[in-house]
Design a protein around this motif. Structure first.
Motif, PDB file in Angstrom:
ATOM      1  N   ASN A 190     -41.419  14.652  -2.607  1.00 51.31           N
ATOM      2  CA  ASN A 190     -40.497  13.671  -3.195  1.00 51.31           C
ATOM      3  C   ASN A 190     -41.152  12.835  -4.275  1.00 51.31           C
ATOM      4  OD1 ASN A 190     -39.055  14.677  -1.114  1.00 51.31           O
ATOM      5  ND2 ASN A 190     -38.286  12.727  -0.395  1.00 51.31           N
ATOM      6  N   GLY A 191     -42.409  12.476  -4.045  1.00 48.83           N
ATOM      7  CA  GLY A 191     -43.059  11.554  -4.964  1.00 48.83           C
ATOM      8  C   GLY A 191     -43.758  12.241  -6.113  1.00 48.83           C
ATOM      9  N   PHE A 192     -44.331  13.413  -5.872  1.00 49.26           N
ATOM     10  CA  PHE A 192     -45.146  14.038  -6.919  1.00 49.26           C
ATOM     11  C   PHE A 192     -44.448  15.201  -7.610  1.00 49.26           C
ATOM     12  CE2 PHE A 192     -48.264  11.775  -4.417  1.00 49.26           C
ATOM     13  CZ  PHE A 192     -49.025  11.190  -5.403  1.00 49.26           C
ATOM     14  N   THR A 193     -43.531  15.854  -6.921  1.00 53.33           N
ATOM     15  CA  THR A 193     -42.844  16.968  -7.570  1.00 53.33           C
ATOM     16  C   THR A 193     -41.414  16.593  -7.934  1.00 53.33           C
ATOM     17  OG1 THR A 193     -44.127  18.308  -6.043  1.00 53.33           O
ATOM     18  CG2 THR A 193     -42.629  19.480  -7.472  1.00 53.33           C
ATOM     19  N   GLY A 194     -40.942  15.472  -7.391  1.00 52.30           N
ATOM     20  CA  GLY A 194     -39.604  15.019  -7.738  1.00 52.30           C
ATOM     21  C   GLY A 194     -38.497  15.817  -7.082  1.00 52.30           C
ATOM     22  N   LEU A 195     -38.826  16.523  -6.001  1.00 53.29           N
ATOM     23  CA  LEU A 195     -37.790  17.242  -5.266  1.00 53.29           C
ATOM     24  C   LEU A 195     -37.372  16.389  -4.085  1.00 53.29           C
ATOM     25  CD1 LEU A 195     -39.381  20.800  -5.171  1.00 53.29           C
ATOM     26  CD2 LEU A 195     -37.439  20.066  -6.540  1.00 53.29           C
ATOM     27  N   PHE A 196     -36.145  15.931  -4.112  1.00 53.36           N
ATOM     28  CA  PHE A 196     -35.695  15.035  -3.051  1.00 53.36           C
ATOM     29  C   PHE A 196     -35.221  15.870  -1.871  1.00 53.36           C
ATOM     30  CE2 PHE A 196     -32.625  11.641  -1.543  1.00 53.36           C
ATOM     31  CZ  PHE A 196     -33.617  10.949  -0.908  1.00 53.36           C
ATOM     32  N   THR A 209     -55.627  15.135  10.308  1.00 54.73           N
ATOM     33  CA  THR A 209     -54.918  14.467   9.218  1.00 54.73           C
ATOM     34  C   THR A 209     -55.825  14.313   8.004  1.00 54.73           C
ATOM     35  OG1 THR A 209     -53.507  13.280  10.763  1.00 54.73           O
ATOM     36  CG2 THR A 209     -53.705  12.350   8.557  1.00 54.73           C
ATOM     37  N   GLY A 210     -57.076  13.936   8.258  1.00 59.23           N
ATOM     38  CA  GLY A 210     -58.009  13.728   7.157  1.00 59.23           C
ATOM     39  C   GLY A 210     -58.199  14.973   6.319  1.00 59.23           C
ATOM     40  N   VAL A 211     -58.416  16.098   6.991  1.00 63.31           N
ATOM     41  CA  VAL A 211     -58.631  17.353   6.260  1.00 63.31           C
ATOM     42  C   VAL A 211     -57.387  17.718   5.447  1.00 63.31           C
ATOM     43  CG1 VAL A 211     -58.952  19.851   6.555  1.00 63.31           C
ATOM     44  CG2 VAL A 211     -60.369  18.240   7.842  1.00 63.31           C
ATOM     45  N   CYS A 212     -56.220  17.591   6.089  1.00 63.95           N
ATOM     46  CA  CYS A 212     -54.975  17.966   5.414  1.00 63.95           C
ATOM     47  C   CYS A 212     -54.697  17.052   4.218  1.00 63.95           C
ATOM     48  CB  CYS A 212     -53.809  17.920   6.391  1.00 63.95           C
ATOM     49  SG  CYS A 212     -53.923  19.151   7.687  1.00 63.95           S
ATOM     50  N   VAL A 213     -54.870  15.744   4.434  1.00 62.89           N
ATOM     51  CA  VAL A 213     -54.604  14.805   3.341  1.00 62.89           C
ATOM     52  C   VAL A 213     -55.603  15.027   2.207  1.00 62.89           C
ATOM     53  CG1 VAL A 213     -54.577  12.369   2.681  1.00 62.89           C
ATOM     54  CG2 VAL A 213     -53.461  13.090   4.779  1.00 62.89           C
ATOM     55  N   ALA A 214     -56.846  15.327   2.578  1.00 63.77           N
ATOM     56  CA  ALA A 214     -57.846  15.589   1.544  1.00 63.77           C
ATOM     57  C   ALA A 214     -57.428  16.779   0.689  1.00 63.77           C
ATOM     58  CB  ALA A 214     -59.210  15.858   2.179  1.00 63.77           C
ATOM     59  N   PHE A 215     -56.897  17.813   1.353  1.00 65.71           N
ATOM     60  CA  PHE A 215     -56.435  18.978   0.591  1.00 65.71           C
ATOM     61  C   PHE A 215     -55.311  18.572  -0.366  1.00 65.71           C
ATOM     62  CE2 PHE A 215     -53.610  22.538  -0.154  1.00 65.71           C
ATOM     63  CZ  PHE A 215     -54.492  23.538  -0.528  1.00 65.71           C
ATOM     64  N   ILE A 216     -54.372  17.758   0.137  1.00 67.05           N
ATOM     65  CA  ILE A 216     -53.240  17.352  -0.711  1.00 67.05           C
ATOM     66  C   ILE A 216     -53.737  16.524  -1.892  1.00 67.05           C
ATOM     67  CG2 ILE A 216     -51.108  16.003  -0.761  1.00 67.05           C
ATOM     68  CD1 ILE A 216     -50.608  16.903   2.110  1.00 67.05           C
ATOM     69  N   VAL A 217     -54.707  15.633  -1.625  1.00 67.38           N
ATOM     70  CA  VAL A 217     -55.245  14.821  -2.717  1.00 67.38           C
ATOM     71  C   VAL A 217     -55.904  15.700  -3.774  1.00 67.38           C
ATOM     72  CG1 VAL A 217     -57.006  13.109  -3.305  1.00 67.38           C
ATOM     73  CG2 VAL A 217     -55.519  12.729  -1.350  1.00 67.38           C
ATOM     74  N   LEU A 218     -56.694  16.663  -3.315  1.00 65.00           N
ATOM     75  CA  LEU A 218     -57.337  17.589  -4.257  1.00 65.00           C
ATOM     76  C   LEU A 218     -56.287  18.364  -5.041  1.00 65.00           C
ATOM     77  CD1 LEU A 218     -60.288  19.018  -2.153  1.00 65.00           C
ATOM     78  CD2 LEU A 218     -60.448  17.597  -4.188  1.00 65.00           C
ATOM     79  N   LEU A 219     -55.263  18.804  -4.330  1.00 67.73           N
ATOM     80  CA  LEU A 219     -54.195  19.565  -4.986  1.00 67.73           C
ATOM     81  C   LEU A 219     -53.543  18.729  -6.082  1.00 67.73           C
ATOM     82  CD1 LEU A 219     -52.173  21.911  -5.218  1.00 67.73           C
ATOM     83  CD2 LEU A 219     -50.860  20.868  -3.388  1.00 67.73           C
ATOM     84  N   ILE A 220     -53.244  17.481  -5.747  1.00 62.14           N
ATOM     85  CA  ILE A 220     -52.548  16.628  -6.712  1.00 62.14           C
ATOM     86  C   ILE A 220     -53.407  16.371  -7.948  1.00 62.14           C
ATOM     87  CG2 ILE A 220     -51.800  14.216  -7.020  1.00 62.14           C
ATOM     88  CD1 ILE A 220     -50.596  14.495  -4.191  1.00 62.14           C
ATOM     89  N   ASN A 221     -54.721  16.355  -7.757  1.00 64.64           N
ATOM     90  CA  ASN A 221     -55.595  16.118  -8.905  1.00 64.64           C
ATOM     91  C   ASN A 221     -56.007  17.403  -9.613  1.00 64.64           C
ATOM     92  OD1 ASN A 221     -55.796  13.266  -8.873  1.00 64.64           O
ATOM     93  ND2 ASN A 221     -56.949  13.459  -6.978  1.00 64.64           N
ATOM     94  N   SER A 222     -55.436  18.524  -9.191  1.00 66.46           N
ATOM     95  CA  SER A 222     -55.775  19.785  -9.851  1.00 66.46           C
ATOM     96  C   SER A 222     -54.722  20.097 -10.907  1.00 66.46           C
ATOM     97  CB  SER A 222     -55.838  20.909  -8.825  1.00 66.46           C
ATOM     98  OG  SER A 222     -54.528  21.300  -8.468  1.00 66.46           O
ATOM     99  N   SER A 223     -54.902  21.234 -11.543  1.00 70.71           N
ATOM    100  CA  SER A 223     -53.962  21.642 -12.584  1.00 70.71           C
ATOM    101  C   SER A 223     -52.553  21.814 -12.010  1.00 70.71           C
ATOM    102  CB  SER A 223     -54.451  22.949 -13.207  1.00 70.71           C
ATOM    103  OG  SER A 223     -53.697  23.241 -14.348  1.00 70.71           O
ATOM    104  N   GLY A 266     -51.319  20.129  -9.506  1.00 68.46           N
ATOM    105  CA  GLY A 266     -50.785  18.794  -9.298  1.00 68.46           C
ATOM    106  C   GLY A 266     -50.209  18.217 -10.582  1.00 68.46           C
ATOM    107  N   ARG A 267     -50.918  18.451 -11.678  1.00 69.86           N
ATOM    108  CA  ARG A 267     -50.403  17.971 -12.972  1.00 69.86           C
ATOM    109  C   ARG A 267     -49.091  18.657 -13.309  1.00 69.86           C
ATOM    110  NH1 ARG A 267     -56.045  18.249 -14.359  1.00 69.86           N
ATOM    111  NH2 ARG A 267     -55.752  20.342 -15.183  1.00 69.86           N
ATOM    112  N   MET A 304     -41.343  26.124  -5.553  1.00 68.54           N
ATOM    113  CA  MET A 304     -41.533  26.829  -4.296  1.00 68.54           C
ATOM    114  C   MET A 304     -42.918  26.525  -3.712  1.00 68.54           C
ATOM    115  SD  MET A 304     -40.079  28.702  -2.146  1.00 68.54           S
ATOM    116  CE  MET A 304     -38.890  29.948  -2.555  1.00 68.54           C
ATOM    117  N   LEU A 305     -43.926  26.501  -4.571  1.00 72.16           N
ATOM    118  CA  LEU A 305     -45.282  26.188  -4.111  1.00 72.16           C
ATOM    119  C   LEU A 305     -45.323  24.809  -3.473  1.00 72.16           C
ATOM    120  CD1 LEU A 305     -47.749  27.408  -6.870  1.00 72.16           C
ATOM    121  CD2 LEU A 305     -47.837  27.908  -4.432  1.00 72.16           C
ATOM    122  N   ALA A 306     -44.721  23.837  -4.157  1.00 71.93           N
ATOM    123  CA  ALA A 306     -44.735  22.468  -3.627  1.00 71.93           C
ATOM    124  C   ALA A 306     -43.969  22.407  -2.310  1.00 71.93           C
ATOM    125  CB  ALA A 306     -44.123  21.500  -4.640  1.00 71.93           C
ATOM    126  N   PHE A 307     -42.838  23.086  -2.273  1.00 74.62           N
ATOM    127  CA  PHE A 307     -41.981  23.067  -1.088  1.00 74.62           C
ATOM    128  C   PHE A 307     -42.705  23.689   0.105  1.00 74.62           C
ATOM    129  CE2 PHE A 307     -37.911  24.530   1.068  1.00 74.62           C
ATOM    130  CZ  PHE A 307     -37.503  23.250   1.399  1.00 74.62           C
TER     131      PHE A 307
END
Lengths: 279, 378
Positions: B65-71, B205-219, B221-222, B246-249
């Motif tokens: 919802n916040g990063f890909t804009g898919l509600f 949770t830490g490992v999963c969130v870390a992956f999401i953070v890395l993803l968001i800061n990757s190409s 994520g942009r 689809m990837l984000a979903f």
């Protein structure tokens, strides 16, 4: 003559009963700057949208360097409503989404600036490199493609330097002055490594000084990147200044084609822009 | 303003990032130490375990919802799939007959290691997301929200269906699978020698969130952010909308599935009817309160939200007498009234949430923070 880059053949775009683009054929050759002009509502942006895959043409064919990127004929309900010619000449149905057309090295800008609002100037240009990404989803997400990422960033910085936005690279894109936003949008399009660039009213909303800078800028990037340019523009100073050839569109149909000097003296064009004097 | 900027801008481990890592490490150490010294019945650990679970789900929702804009509002549905997958594959074989008492012990007669089952929970949720995404991701904004909401409801109904009871135990509880408490290390007498029941959910949770953070800061994520900001422009920049949505979903659903598995471990039992739409709304609230587009915000608000609803506002539900004076209004259910008022206030007056679009490292960078505020979204 130089090689043909973009070729439109009998392109018609009809929305319901409205024929927005009527049987338009045009050519853009390697290294040219071609302008598409016409009064408001003449169908210029619709032509752009057909070329870039936003709309599938109702009838006709578009090819890029000899490769058909869009071809269609009226189907379903439209078969009865179809109001233009060349029916049955385009039996195939070829469609490409806008992203695929961009990947065929044709990039565009928009009439009303469409920057990525929440992103920085740098990221706006960087994100256009994404389509060239070779690493897969997981290695990208885990930042294992450091070399590729680094190269993308270097290229982006280089591009920003060329367009003169390197000092603004950390600003939020929409906080830039209007003229620089236009420039940024062009830089973003260049970032996809196009050989053909489509500019939709690049001078809209600019003052005379900014327009002058813009025409120098377009020439500069054209030479530096070896581009072929097709642009829509209302600003006649810019058009007459930089175009090699001009197409004039009125009520969806082409009414003239020629060099700036020819267009300026064409009676049909003058009538289209100024109207006919009443008796 | 931009003096001294390196010519090539490659992200480095700067001071702020380092500080962030230290702060996060300290939180983990604190969680570990507290668990050893405090009685394990303390409300704190309930909040921490449930908070960690919801933090993961909130972050996964924020990715969408916040990063890909898919509600999308299908989060509860994907959690349900995750929770069931985990439960079905981890109930010990010896216990299956008592759990699946109406279905002769059920279909599956083996059990998998806990972490494998957790990963599988995510995989199944992502698989469902893929199938649902094919038709649904063509929709935009509200329509997508309604379609995903409908999906979650349908899943909930289907999982209670008697005919597939061999797998899902119909509308009955799934239970007796390993829970968070089983992560505690016990000695031969059954006494706990090392408490890990809070640390393990924190780590997952830490490992999963870390992956999401890395993803968001990757190409990628942009590209997601580009789609959020302007779909048409993103497509014109060569970003394949269908593929990236689809990837984000699927990624978001994967982590919602893992969150579902964690919720099963937290609650000790799984029942389809508890994965209601209200659960999705709760998660949405956490995302909004934390700040749409801020991972840090989602994590913080999840813990706050859980702490408020489970612990700090509990006293509102009990009648209290101070020096013979009976405090008015305090009675069963009043907690929810106060809670709603707080939420309304947040939504009305702090529309950007706790963090806006900032992350933890931004708090350590004073100057950048100012820049962001001036040029941020209006």
């Amino acid at each position: 003559m130089s090689e043909n880059v973009l070729h439109l053949e009998n392109v018609t775009m009809q929305f319901g009963g409205v024929v927005a683009v009527n049987d338009v054929s045009m050519d853009v050759n390697e290294g040219e700057i071609v302008a598409l002009i016409g009064p408001n509502g003449a169908g210029k942006t619709t032509v752009f949208n057909v070329i870039t895959g936003v709309y599938a043409p109702t009838n006709g064919r578009v090819s890029l360097r000899g490769r058909v990127i869009a071809e269609d004929h009226p189907r379903g309900k439209m078969r009865k409503m179809y109001a233009a010619g060349h029916l049955g000449e385009y039996p195939r149905s070829v469609n490409n989404t806008p992203d695929r057309i961009t990947r065929l090295n044709m990039a565009r800008t928009f009439q009303n600036i469409r920057l990525f609002k929440s992103m920085t100037v740098f990221d706006n240009v960087l994100v256009a490199k994404h389509m060239h990404l070779k690493a897969n989803f997981f290695s990208t997400a885990l930042h294992l493609n450091a070399r590729e990422e680094r190269r993308m960033r270097e290229e982006t910085m280089e591009l920003l330097r060329i367009v003169g936005l390197e000092n603004e690279c950390d600003e939020i894109a929409t906080s830039l002055p209007y003229g620089q936003q236009r420039r940024l949008e062009i830089a973003r399009a260049l970032s996809t490594n196009p050989s053909m660039l489509l500019l939709d009213e690049p001078a809209a909303g600019m003052n005379p000084q900014e327009t002058e800078d813009l025409s120098a800028f377009i020439r500069e990037i054209k030479d530096r990147f070896g581009l072929t340019v097709l642009l829509i523009e209302h600003d006649m100073n810019l058009v007459m200044d930089i175009s090699d050839r001009i197409y004039v569109l009125n009520f969806g149909a082409l009414i003239a084609e020629g060099t700036p000097a020819e267009i300026q003296s064409n009676p049909d064009v003058i009538t289209a822009y100024l109207g006919v004097a009443e008796e | 303003m931009t003096n001294g900027k390196p010519a090539v801008r490659v992200k480095k481990l700067d001071r702020a990032t380092l500080l962030t890592i230290i702060v996060i490490a300290l939180v983990y150490v604190l969680a570990f130490v507290l668990e050893q010294v405090m009685p394990s019945t303390s409300m704190l650990f309930t909040v921490l375990k449930k908070g960690a679970t919801y933090a993961l789900v909130a972050v996964s929702m924020n990715l969408l919802n916040g990063f890909t804009g898919l509600f999308s509002l299908g989060q509860a549905g994907f959690m349900l799939i995750g929770a069931y997958t985990y439960a079905i594959f981890t109930i010990p074989v010896a216990q299956r007959l008592s759990v699946y008492q109406y279905y002769d012990g059920g279909l599956i007669q083996f059990s998998l290691p806990v972490l494998v089952a957790v990963a599988l929970a995510g995989v199944f949720a992502a698989l469902f997301a893929f199938l649902i995404g094919l038709p649904v991701l063509r929709l935009k904004s509200d329509y997508l929200a309604i379609a995903t909401l409908g999906f979650a409801e349908i899943i909930r109904a289907i999982f209670q269906w008697d005919k597939i009871g061999l797998l899902t135990n119909g509308s009955n509880l799934l239970r007796l699978f390993p829970t968070f408490n089983d992560f505690n290390i016990r000695n031969a007498q059954g006494e706990v020698v090392l408490h890990l029941s809070t640390l393990v959910p924190f780590l997952i949770t830490g490992v999963c969130v870390a992956f999401i953070v890395l993803l968001i800061n990757s190409s990628f994520g942009r590209a997601f952010k580009a789609i959020r900001d302007d779909e048409t422009a993103a497509e014109a920049m060569g970003i394949n909308l269908a593929r990236h949505k689809m990837l984000a979903f699927c990624t978001s659903s994967f982590f919602a599935g893992v969150g579902g598995a964690m919720l099963a471990m937290y609650a000790n039992s799984v029942q389809a009817k508890s994965f209601t739409t209200a659960m999705t709304y709760e998660i949405l609230l956490m995302v909004v309160i934390g700040g749409i587009g801020s991972i840090t915000g989602s994590v913080m608000s999840s813990f706050l939200f859980v702490a408020c609803s489970e612990w700090w506002l509990r006293f509102l539900d009990q009648e209290q007498v101070w020096n013979g004076w009976k405090v008015p209004l305090l009675r069963n259910g009043f907690r929810l009234v106060v809670f709603s008022v707080i939420i309304m206030a947040v939504v009305l007056f702090f529309r950007k949430g706790i963090m806006g679009t900032q992350e933890l490292p931004d708090l350590f960078r004073k100057r950048r923070k100012l820049n962001g505020k001036e040029g941020g979204r209006s």
